[in-house]
Design an enzyme around this catalytic site. Structure first.
Site, PDB file in Angstrom:
ATOM      1  N   LYS A  66       0.807  -1.234   0.000  1.00  0.00           N
ATOM      2  CA  LYS A  66       0.000   0.000   0.000  1.00  0.00           C
ATOM      3  C   LYS A  66       0.841   1.286   0.000  1.00  0.00           C
ATOM      4  O   LYS A  66       0.408   2.298  -0.519  1.00  0.00           O
ATOM      5  CB  LYS A  66      -0.924   0.015   1.221  1.00  0.00           C
ATOM      6  CG  LYS A  66      -2.113  -0.916   1.096  1.00  0.00           C
ATOM      7  CD  LYS A  66      -2.998  -0.783   2.321  1.00  0.00           C
ATOM      8  CE  LYS A  66      -4.324  -1.461   2.106  1.00  0.00           C
ATOM      9  NZ  LYS A  66      -5.253  -1.235   3.202  1.00  0.00           N
ATOM     10  N   ASP A 102     -10.159   3.408   2.182  1.00  0.00           N
ATOM     11  CA  ASP A 102     -10.302   2.705   3.472  1.00  0.00           C
ATOM     12  C   ASP A 102     -11.036   3.546   4.531  1.00  0.00           C
ATOM     13  O   ASP A 102     -11.952   3.058   5.197  1.00  0.00           O
ATOM     14  CB  ASP A 102      -8.923   2.314   4.035  1.00  0.00           C
ATOM     15  CG  ASP A 102      -8.400   1.021   3.425  1.00  0.00           C
ATOM     16  OD1 ASP A 102      -9.207   0.228   2.911  1.00  0.00           O
ATOM     17  OD2 ASP A 102      -7.177   0.805   3.468  1.00  0.00           O
TER      18      ASP A 102
HETATM   19  P1  NAP Z   1      -0.590  -2.672  10.627  1.00  0.00           P
HETATM   20  O1  NAP Z   1      -0.329  -1.418   9.878  1.00  0.00           O
HETATM   21  O2  NAP Z   1       0.401  -3.756  10.618  1.00  0.00           O
HETATM   22  O3  NAP Z   1      -0.882  -2.249  12.175  1.00  0.00           O
HETATM   23  C1  NAP Z   1      -1.056  -3.232  13.161  1.00  0.00           C
HETATM   24  C2  NAP Z   1      -1.503  -2.590  14.471  1.00  0.00           C
HETATM   25  O4  NAP Z   1      -1.765  -3.657  15.408  1.00  0.00           O
HETATM   26  C3  NAP Z   1      -0.460  -1.695  15.141  1.00  0.00           C
HETATM   27  O5  NAP Z   1      -1.100  -0.680  15.874  1.00  0.00           O
HETATM   28  C4  NAP Z   1       0.235  -2.685  16.107  1.00  0.00           C
HETATM   29  O6  NAP Z   1       0.832  -2.059  17.218  1.00  0.00           O
HETATM   30  C5  NAP Z   1      -0.975  -3.464  16.579  1.00  0.00           C
HETATM   31  N1  NAP Z   1      -0.604  -4.767  17.136  1.00  0.00           N
HETATM   32  C6  NAP Z   1      -0.169  -5.867  16.465  1.00  0.00           C
HETATM   33  N2  NAP Z   1       0.047  -6.891  17.321  1.00  0.00           N
HETATM   34  C7  NAP Z   1      -0.249  -6.401  18.570  1.00  0.00           C
HETATM   35  C8  NAP Z   1      -0.226  -6.979  19.871  1.00  0.00           C
HETATM   36  N3  NAP Z   1       0.133  -8.257  20.063  1.00  0.00           N
HETATM   37  N4  NAP Z   1      -0.622  -6.207  20.911  1.00  0.00           N
HETATM   38  C9  NAP Z   1      -1.004  -4.920  20.731  1.00  0.00           C
HETATM   39  N5  NAP Z   1      -1.043  -4.320  19.522  1.00  0.00           N
HETATM   40  C10 NAP Z   1      -0.662  -5.055  18.455  1.00  0.00           C
HETATM   41  O7  NAP Z   1      -1.954  -3.358  10.139  1.00  0.00           O
HETATM   42  P2  NAP Z   1      -3.255  -2.664   9.463  1.00  0.00           P
HETATM   43  O8  NAP Z   1      -3.112  -2.706   7.988  1.00  0.00           O
HETATM   44  O9  NAP Z   1      -3.517  -1.376  10.152  1.00  0.00           O
HETATM   45  O10 NAP Z   1      -4.396  -3.745   9.828  1.00  0.00           O
HETATM   46  C11 NAP Z   1      -4.770  -3.954  11.176  1.00  0.00           C
HETATM   47  C12 NAP Z   1      -6.008  -4.842  11.231  1.00  0.00           C
HETATM   48  O11 NAP Z   1      -7.085  -4.229  10.550  1.00  0.00           O
HETATM   49  C13 NAP Z   1      -5.814  -6.212  10.596  1.00  0.00           C
HETATM   50  O12 NAP Z   1      -6.441  -7.150  11.423  1.00  0.00           O
HETATM   51  C14 NAP Z   1      -6.554  -6.091   9.273  1.00  0.00           C
HETATM   52  O13 NAP Z   1      -7.082  -7.327   8.828  1.00  0.00           O
HETATM   53  C15 NAP Z   1      -7.680  -5.151   9.660  1.00  0.00           C
HETATM   54  N6  NAP Z   1      -8.191  -4.387   8.496  1.00  0.00           N
HETATM   55  C16 NAP Z   1      -9.502  -4.486   8.191  1.00  0.00           C
HETATM   56  C17 NAP Z   1     -10.021  -3.778   7.112  1.00  0.00           C
HETATM   57  C18 NAP Z   1     -11.473  -3.893   6.745  1.00  0.00           C
HETATM   58  O14 NAP Z   1     -11.810  -3.555   5.602  1.00  0.00           O
HETATM   59  N7  NAP Z   1     -12.328  -4.327   7.638  1.00  0.00           N
HETATM   60  C19 NAP Z   1      -9.180  -2.930   6.355  1.00  0.00           C
HETATM   61  C20 NAP Z   1      -7.827  -2.830   6.730  1.00  0.00           C
HETATM   62  C21 NAP Z   1      -7.347  -3.561   7.802  1.00  0.00           C
HETATM   63  P3  NAP Z   1       2.381  -1.557  17.161  1.00  0.00           P
HETATM   64  O15 NAP Z   1       2.331  -0.233  16.463  1.00  0.00           O
HETATM   65  O16 NAP Z   1       2.766  -1.465  18.587  1.00  0.00           O
HETATM   66  O17 NAP Z   1       3.142  -2.602  16.394  1.00  0.00           O
END
Ligand code: NAP
Length: 278
Positions: A66, A102
């Site tokens: 992305k 998004d």
């Molecule tokens: P990302 O950029 O990798 O961000 C991940 C986030 O999760 C960060 O804030 C990270 O914290 C936190 N995290 C990961 N493991 C953790 C843990 N064990 N304890 C506490 N915090 C933790 O991912 P993203 O693209 O934002 O996506 C995040 C989620 O949203 C995913 O599950 C994805 O499937 C979902 N999503 C859904 C949609 C939809 O259309 N519904 C769209 C996009 C994403 P740190 O900063 O501390 O690492």
């Protein structure tokens, strides 16, 4: 030639985007086909060149491309520039233009669950990754009463709050948990609770107020452990299916100029995930 649309990311094998986009094309009797392409990081530039050479009309971009894709596009729309990430590319004459749907997709799914305008709400976003940034920026444009961010890594949350000139602060997960009664809406955007770690929660809802709406943007599982906890407390809940459909519908609109039937898209996703939305 029949218009071709697609998705690039890695992995994409379990993506439901081809199902919902191809169903919408058929439903609206539009010519076209949507295909998911797995693209390794090192192949991204060649993949974009290929999309261009083959005359692909539009494509979605997912993890991990992305941000990296931005340098290979001709123009970046404001929607993607403010987020620093692209999830949709549209061919405009000879140019490939990057958009981001998004944040708007999330807002589209949130609004029917609200009984007040966003400007009257105190909101906490849990997480500070790519999805959180899209949601934070989009909500900020609606001027909420308060828009706070709680994240495991505090520096990432600190960077967010520079993006809102209204009431906002970055807090730790523990601080957020302690003061949850301050919020009307909680938006869980971390990957905590995603399949297969379905019993994990980023924080406890013990102190959430009775009228709180708890959103989780995860849609696999449809009901995360956090949403189960919210339901057990009698709180309102919203899962991530609406955001997924919302962003897809906006991409589809950019490519075809048509609005797909979001209810039909939603039923396809629910059928594939084998559940009923909460
Ligand atoms: P990302 O950029 O990798 O961000 C991940 C986030 O999760 C960060 O804030 C990270 O914290 C936190 N995290 C990961 N493991 C953790 C843990 N064990 N304890 C506490 N915090 C933790 O991912 P993203 O693209 O934002 O996506 C995040 C989620 O949203 C995913 O599950 C994805 O499937 C979902 N999503 C859904 C949609 C939809 O259309 N519904 C769209 C996009 C994403 P740190 O900063 O501390 O690492």
């Amino acid at each position: 030639m029949k218009p071709i649309y697609g998705l690039i990311g890695n992995p994409v094998a379990h993506s439901m985007s081809p199902d919902i986009h191809n169903a919408a094309l058929k439903d609206l009797s539009l010519d076209g086909y949507y295909h998911a392409f797995r693209v390794e990081n090192d192949d991204l530039e060649d993949a974009v060149k290929g999309m261009r050479a083959l005359g692909i009309q539009g494509f979605n971009v997912t993890v991990p491309h992305k941000v990296a894709i931005m340098k290979y596009l001709d123009r970046i729309d404001e929607s993607a520039r403010v987020l620093g990430a692209v999830n949709t590319v549209r061919r405009e004459k000879e140019e490939l233009v990057g958009y981001n749907t998004d944040g708007e997709g999330f807002l589209k799914s949130l609004k029917p669950s609200l009984d007040k305008p966003v400007s009257e709400l105190s909101i906490l976003i849990i997480g500070a990754g790519g999805a959180a940034r899209a949601i934070f920026t989009t909500l900020a444009s609606e001027r909420p009463k308060r828009l706070d961010v709680a994240n495991r890594t505090p520096e990432k949350a600190e960077a967010f709050i520079q993006l809102y000139s209204g009431q906002t602060k970055a807090v730790s997960l523990a601080e957020a948990e302690e003061h949850l009664e301050a919020y009307d809406v909680l938006i869980q955007t971390t990957s905590v609770g995603m399949h297969p770690h379905v019993d994990d929660v980023p924080l406890s809802l013990a102190r959430a107020k009775e009228t709180c709406l708890v959103c989780d943007i995860i849609y696999n599982p449809l009901k995360t452990a956090l949403l189960k906890e919210a339901e057990a407390k009698g709180l309102h809940t919203l899962n991530g299916v609406g955001m997924f459909i919302g962003q897809a519908a906006l991409s589809f609109g950019l490519w075809t100029g048509h609005e797909p039937d979001m209810e039909k898209m939603k039923s396809i996703v629910l059928r594939k995930l084998g559940g009923k939305e909460c």
